[in-house]
Scaffold this motif. Structure first.
Motif, mmCIF file in Angstrom:
data_model
loop_
_atom_site.group_PDB
_atom_site.id
_atom_site.type_symbol
_atom_site.label_atom_id
_atom_site.label_comp_id
_atom_site.label_asym_id
_atom_site.label_seq_id
_atom_site.Cartn_x
_atom_site.Cartn_y
_atom_site.Cartn_z
ATOM 1 N N ILE A 98 0.835 -1.206 0.000
ATOM 2 C CA ILE A 98 0.000 0.000 0.000
ATOM 3 C C ILE A 98 0.867 1.251 0.000
ATOM 4 C CG2 ILE A 98 -1.699 1.338 1.305
ATOM 5 C CD1 ILE A 98 -2.779 -1.359 2.367
ATOM 6 N N VAL A 99 1.874 1.276 0.870
ATOM 7 C CA VAL A 99 2.744 2.454 0.935
ATOM 8 C C VAL A 99 3.512 2.636 -0.373
ATOM 9 C CG1 VAL A 99 4.759 3.457 2.082
ATOM 10 C CG2 VAL A 99 2.941 2.413 3.449
ATOM 11 N N ALA A 100 3.997 1.516 -0.923
ATOM 12 C CA ALA A 100 4.716 1.605 -2.203
ATOM 13 C C ALA A 100 3.804 2.154 -3.295
ATOM 14 C CB ALA A 100 5.256 0.232 -2.596
ATOM 15 N N GLY A 101 2.533 1.711 -3.293
ATOM 16 C CA GLY A 101 1.581 2.210 -4.278
ATOM 17 C C GLY A 101 1.303 3.689 -4.110
ATOM 18 N N LEU A 102 1.142 4.128 -2.871
ATOM 19 C CA LEU A 102 0.906 5.550 -2.608
ATOM 20 C C LEU A 102 2.105 6.390 -3.037
ATOM 21 C CD1 LEU A 102 -0.789 5.205 0.895
ATOM 22 C CD2 LEU A 102 -1.904 6.037 -1.188
ATOM 23 N N ASP A 103 3.326 5.899 -2.754
ATOM 24 C CA ASP A 103 4.535 6.625 -3.168
ATOM 25 C C ASP A 103 4.627 6.705 -4.690
ATOM 26 O OD1 ASP A 103 5.212 6.938 -0.529
ATOM 27 O OD2 ASP A 103 6.722 5.336 -0.509
ATOM 28 N N ARG A 104 4.295 5.611 -5.337
ATOM 29 C CA ARG A 104 4.344 5.583 -6.808
ATOM 30 C C ARG A 104 3.326 6.561 -7.404
ATOM 31 N NH1 ARG A 104 3.906 -0.123 -10.162
ATOM 32 N NH2 ARG A 104 3.958 0.728 -12.283
ATOM 33 N N ALA A 105 2.133 6.591 -6.808
ATOM 34 C CA ALA A 105 1.109 7.523 -7.290
ATOM 35 C C ALA A 105 1.524 8.970 -7.054
ATOM 36 C CB ALA A 105 -0.220 7.229 -6.598
ATOM 37 N N ALA A 106 2.141 9.217 -5.908
ATOM 38 C CA ALA A 106 2.572 10.582 -5.588
ATOM 39 C C ALA A 106 3.630 11.076 -6.568
ATOM 40 C CB ALA A 106 3.119 10.629 -4.162
ATOM 41 N N ALA A 107 4.473 10.159 -7.056
ATOM 42 C CA ALA A 107 5.573 10.544 -7.953
ATOM 43 C C ALA A 107 5.142 10.648 -9.415
ATOM 44 C CB ALA A 107 6.701 9.523 -7.820
#
Length: 694
Positions: A33-42
């Motif tokens: 989940i955190v990796a997905g959120l970071d990817r979306a943020a970038a």
């Protein structure tokens, strides 16, 4: 297979939880989940994020398999995941279908927006494991749905339909049709309308009569929680949500959560949770073992037990034919079944339509031939091997090939029963507990020849009829009754030595047992135990029994059914009244047998009776009658009124300390000369190795 799946649909990033069977929030999911959120943020092309499970399941919450391991708090913890969601500069939408409970609901509460299907179900069930929500649930839910509604959910742990909270801050929209399509449309609308990002934590929460309400809540919860600390801690956590700023409330919640995590009560409830799931697994019966079809069930005997057994299958939508030898017995049995269902309707537990449907599946017969098309036939006749022999020889003639033939015996040799047929592989013991339509436990007795597909079928069927099934090997009494015999034996010996029946009962009930042994004897019928003792005197003359119980039976005091047993019972009343005549009988018995009565402490009563369960349980493990220690605990928690907060006799021994338990057994052996108290070899071995039973 990855635990989360990241994909983009236009300007929306979709993080799909993909961790079967319940989308538990384990470490890998949290990382995803955190990796997905970071990817979306970038990704500048991404304008919003949707977190979704499936139409049937958002998340079953925290992975309690990680409890007590470093992964419980390994980063990213669930707290960190929720913090990351809240701090996202792009809108995060939780799309909820089906079940959304525990940590899954806490995650959703951290999102900026939530949509749900109307038939979704939410819950914070941590209290059932002796815990409270530990990732902000006690602080955010009151802000989302109000203090009283939130406390009711949190302190009970019960699920509620999402639709109940329509119009609250918990859900922004209810959607029909495909959940993902609806979530994408909602996300696009949020972006197009430039909606401000909302945080549940920022909602103001209060109660117009705060102090009075929480005092009322404490009093109410204390009255029903008994020895379990978690429900009251839930009240304190929700009170912190109302009385403190969010960050301070979170600190209170975390402190309470950690204190409960280390409590013996929570360890006991978690042990039971895992034990119940482990009990369904049979090591040499693979999960993919073929299952026999069970579309129709036959029950032999329309008495209390037979009728209760039939109700289990009727309530599960399975047709049942009940066999009796006389029409009067059949009519009486059917009348009792109807009365049970009608009673449930009057109490609001069942609808009239459901009752009619169940009774519509019930048929009766006076001929064995009518059982010929049944897939499973269960006998519930008198507990005598010669009676069982006659029944099974008849069944062998009429039952179709592949039909499962089951005995409801509580003590008799299932291998002997199987030998009465030409199809021993189809024979199994199904020991229901009375009242069979209420009691949760089902002992599945595996004979030497019982086929693996028979075992797989009855274990699956047990789940369908909402029973907790535990596999036992063949021995006299199987798991539960073999152990309870020594528990009762110790109770009778304590009375011979100077205790009164009511002192013994009160001591064990205060400790947590649902019913003391002497009240239990009176309920079951003292003549039943008397018949077993007579057999034991011949077969096992080395075992010492309290023969004052025989004196009681010689006086015709068989218990509730005769109005007199260890206690006195008034007509139409089941309240157990201490009877001075029993004290006189015991005094005379002691004098005749040269026993000088002594004062016995409540602590000794508890130790003698409970440690008797432990020692015999260890022998069952050694002999392979029980597959695992937790199976024994599940038998006692589900069928014998053992207190849930103590986790079962085997876990209790570990909590006390197996070394201490073994030393106490040796003291009992030295003082009584009873060889039973020599610690079972398994206990001695585990003590020597510094290991536990569970």
């Amino acid at each position: 297979m990855t635990s989360t799946v990241y994909a983009t649909r236009g300007a929306v990033a979709v993080i799909t939880l993909n961790n079967p069977p319940v989308n538990g929030m384990n470490h890998a999911v949290r990382q995803g989940i955190v990796a997905g959120l970071d990817r979306a943020a970038a990704d500048a092309a991404v304008k919003a994020v949707v977190i979704i499970g499936s139409d049937r399941l958002f998340s079953g919450g925290a992975d309690i398999g990680e409890f007590g391991t470093p992964k419980t708090i390994a980063e990213p913890s669930l707290w960190t995941v929720i913090d990351t969601v809240e701090k996202s500069t792009k809108p995060v939408i939780a799309a909820i279908g089906g079940v959304c409970v525990g940590g899954g609901l806490e995650l959703a509460l951290g999102a900026h927006f939530r949509i749900a299907k109307p038939d979704a179900s939410i819950a914070l069930p941590e209290v059932k494991l002796g815990l409270l929500p530990g990732a902000g649930g006690t602080q955010r839910l009151p802000r989302a749905i109000g203090v009283e509604a939130a406390l009711n959910l949190i302190a009970s742990g019960q699920p509620a339909p999402a639709e109940r909270f329509k119009g609250t801050a918990l859900f922004d929209e209810f959607v029909e049709g495909d959940l993902l399509d609806a979530a994408l449309a909602f996300a696009e609308k949020v972006v197009a309308e430039k909606r401000p990002l909302k945080l549940v934590r920022d909602i103001k929460v209060d109660h117009p009569q705060r102090e009075a309400y929480f005092q009322f809540a404490r009093n109410t919860v204390r009255a029903v929680a008994g020895p379990l600390p978690a429900p009251l801690k839930c009240v304190e956590a929700v009170a912190a949500a109302v009385g403190k700023p969010f960050d301070q409330g979170i600190a209170v919640e975390r402190s309470l959560f950690m204190s409960l995590m280390g409590s013996p009560e929570s360890r006991a409830l978690r042990h039971a949770f895992f034990g119940e799931r482990a009990a369904s697994k049979i090591p040499d019966v693979p999960d993919d073992t073929p299952i026999r079809k069970v579309a129709k069930v036959g029950v032999i005997g329309a008495g209390t037990m037979g009728g209760g057994i039939a109700m289990n299958f009727l309530s599960a939508g399975i047709p049942v034919i009940v066999l009796e030898m006389k029409q009067e017995a059949l009519d009486k049995g059917f009348g009792a079944i109807r009365a049970n269902y009608e009673g449930a309707v009057k109490k609001g537990r069942l609808s009239q339509d459901k009752t009619s449907a169940c009774l519509g599946l019930l048929k009766g017969s006076l001929s064995y031939a009518d059982l010929g098309d049944c897939d499973l036939i269960i006998e519930a006749v008198y507990e005598d091997l010669s009676v069982k022999e006659a029944v099974f020889k008849e069944l062998d003639k009429v039952a179709k090939p592949g039909a499962i033939l089951a005995s409801n015996t509580s003590t008799l040799d299932v291998n002997a029963i199987a030998s009465f047929t030409k199809r021993p592989t189809d024979v199994v013991g199904l020991h229901f507990f009375s009242p069979a339509n209420v009691m949760k436990l089902l002992e599945v007795v595996r004979g030497a020849a019982t086929a693996k597909d028979v075992l797989a079928t009855v274990m699956q069927l047990a789940r369908k009829i909402r029973k907790t099934a535990v596999v036992a090997g063949v021995c006299d009494g199987f798991i539960g009754n073999r152990m309870i015999e020594h528990y009762g034996r110790m109770a009778a010996l304590l009375v011979e030595e100077g205790a009164t029946p009511w002192q013994v009962d009160k001591a064990l009930e205060k400790w947590g047992m649902a019913m003391g042994p002497f009240r239990m004897f009176d309920l079951a019928g003292n003549d039943i135990a008397w018949a077993i003792r007579k057999r034991r005197y011949v077969e096992m003359p080395h075992i010492r029994y309290g023969k004052c119980a025989d004196r009681l039976c010689e006086l015709g005091r068989f218990g509730q059914k005769t109005g007199r047993g260890w206690y006195l019972y008034l007509p139409g009343n089941r309240n157990a009244i201490p009877d001075p005549e029993i004290e006189e009988m015991l005094a005379a018995y002691r004098k005749e047998n040269g026993v000088t009565p002594r004062k016995i402490s409540d602590a000794e009563i508890v130790e003698r009776c409970i440690y008797a369960l432990v020692n015999e349980g260890a022998r069952l493990l050694e002999e392979g009658i029980a597959q695992r220690a937790s199976d024994i605990d599940i038998v006692y928690l589900s069928g014998y009124g053992f207190p849930a907060h103590r986790g079962g006799p085997m876990l209790y021994a570990d909590e006390v300390g197996l070394y201490k338990v073994a030393r106490r057994m040796k003291e009992f052996a030295a003082n009584s000369g009873d060889n039973f108290w020599t610690p079972a070899p398994l206990i001695a071995q585990r003590v020597a190795e510094g290991k536990s039973l569970t």
